[in-house]
Design an enzyme around this catalytic site. Structure first.
Site: not given
Ligand code: EPZ
Length: 427
Positions: A22-23, A128-129, A313, A405
């Site tokens: 999915k990811n 999640r900003p 995850d 999902r």
């Molecule tokens: C991806 O989400 C995955 N989703 C998530 O999987 C996964 O948990 C996550 O990466 C971490 O591995 C997809 O790939 C579709 P991040 P993403 O940006 O990209 C903060 C699942 O269950 N952050 O690595 O949104 C954020 O809030 C899902 O399959 C900022 O602060 O994750 C988090 O605390 C859930 N500012 C941390 O960084 C930003 O601009 C990591 O988020 C972006 C992120």
């Protein structure tokens, strides 16, 4: 709203075919916006988010053709052709349902010079900003404006230009948007502190197949040499390491023996190591990964981290498994601020889990008892299914649209290896 009923106590045994990730899919699909040539993705999972993304691509003017896969639909193919971009707007209605819609931002600005994408808003597991996504585009010359809940991004007249993007901490999505913008930027882009998840490698490999030039794939500092244009390709999506890890937990929690066909050990080193430490038998073969357990599991201490660390995850799924271990485990969630929504629901099944801040102390109990429980987010839903597989009596998991999902035909896959599980469709 569908729900799933599980009657626990069966040891699972047999083979589960692991679907496309999915990811990976959610960052591969928007790549099709980067070219006017057809891009064909193979091994697509049948997931709600894939269908949602297909509709979003149509909204941008891309044509999409879906062909059924083998064995009743596994491994579908989708051909996408974005001959021209009809709209650079990703409306709130799409983005609120699927935050990965934000991954059209980079490709739209790179291809069409602009994008208006709704801010995704938070979700059950945290705020999640997307500030890092926006900073990455600004480093490539984009002007960003926030108005009425939308991000408006504009490339300078000559289009995006190469630059240095230094992420203060690892972000999978921001790395993905940065890569999809940089491949069409003029000149060289250096991405520092890039995410190294296997899904990022899959994205890079697909972009290279489309004609992009990327150095250090899989490492923390990526160098992208921008191109005038990219071409079409046919690309096979990687297997889903989180689906595989989830079913590995199903084998462990039921004392079963499962072959996870198509799973790749190199994507899952941290998870496989913790499974072994918990007492499961893990064997990697040419077919996939075999996971077996007989009797009680041992407690382990886990702290989630960006790849190659233990994936966030997989935290909820391990928590269910460790709820029945002989001893106390400590789980620490370092990535998201609110990823313990499954804890109260597991508690209603008799689990003994104490959350304090980012940590959860899981004291193993002798048995879990089936109950009616509520799914709150994708991986929390899976943790409830796993608990139900081992619990005494029946567990009724509500709101399984969360599950749909990220897990393709979960009840078929688990039913085929001996789970007593059924989906209850309510209209
Ligand atoms: C991806 O989400 C995955 N989703 C998530 O999987 C996964 O948990 C996550 O990466 C971490 O591995 C997809 O790939 C579709 P991040 P993403 O940006 O990209 C903060 C699942 O269950 N952050 O690595 O949104 C954020 O809030 C899902 O399959 C900022 O602060 O994750 C988090 O605390 C859930 N500012 C941390 O960084 C930003 O601009 C990591 O988020 C972006 C992120």
């Amino acid at each position: 709203m569908d729900s799933i009923k599980v009657r626990g106590g069966n040891r699972l045994s047999g083979t589960i075919e692991i679907s496309g990730a999915k990811n990976a899919v959610l960052t591969l699909l928007p790549c099709a916006l980067l070219t006017d040539e057809p891009v064909c993705f193979e091994n697509l999972p049948r997931l709600a988010d894939v269908d949602s993304f297909m509709h979003l691509l149509n909204q941008h003017g891309a044509s999409t053709m879906l062909e059924g896969g083998h064995n009743g639909g596994f491994g579908r193919k989708m051909t996408i052709k974005a001959e021209r971009i009809a709209s650079t707007v990703a409306p709130y209605d799409f983005v609120r349902k699927m935050r990965a819609s934000v991954l059209v931002l980079g490709p739209l600005v790179a291809r069409a010079g602009e994008a208006t994408v709704s801010m995704p808003g938070g979700c059950a597991i945290g705020n999640r900003p997307v500030d890092l996504h926006l900073k990455a585009l600004e480093a490539l010359g984009a002007e960003i404006e926030l108005a009425a809940g939308y991000v408006k991004a504009h490339a300078p007249d000559g289009g995006l230009r190469g630059g240095t993007i230094a992420f203060p901490f690892v972000s999978v999505g921001a790395t993905e948007n940065a890569l999809m913008a940089a491949v069409l930027a003029r000149g060289e882009t250096v991405i520092e502190n890039a995410a190294k998840e296997p899904e990022i490698v899959d994205l890079c490999n697909c972009l290279v197949a489309m004609g992009a030039e990327i150095e250090n794939i899989g490492r923390a500092t990526l160098v992208v040499h921008g191109k005038e244009r990219l071409g079409g390709t046919t690309y096979r999506v990687m297997p889903d390491r989180i689906e595989a890890g989830s079913y590995a937990c199903a084998a462990a929690i039921t004392g079963g023996d499962l072959m996870l066909a198509g799973a790749r050990g190199d994507d899952m080193r941290a998870v496989l190591a913790e499974l072994r430490d918990a007492g499961a038998e893990v064997e990697e073969t040419g077919e996939g990964i075999r996971v077996a357990a007989d009797g009680a599991l041992k407690p382990v201490n886990i702290s989630t981290a960006p790849f190659p660390g233990f994936p966030t995850d997989m935290q909820a799924q391990f928590m269910s498994m460790l709820a029945l271990a002989k001893g106390t485990s400590l789980l620490t969630e370092t990535i998201f601020e609110n990823r313990y929504m499954h804890v109260p629901e597991l508690g209603r099944m008799g689990a003994d889990i104490e959350v304090s801040g980012r940590s959860a102390v899981v004291k193993g109990v002798d048995e879990l008892v089936g109950a009616q429980v509520m799914a709150t987010d994708l991986r929390a839903s899976m943790s409830l299914i796993l608990a139900g597989l081992a619990a005494k009596g029946e567990t009724h998991v509500l709101r399984v649209y969360h599950l749909d999902r990220g897990y393709e035909r979960l009840e078929d896959k688990l039913g085929a290896v001996g789970a007593d599980i059924e989906r209850v469709s309510e209209g």
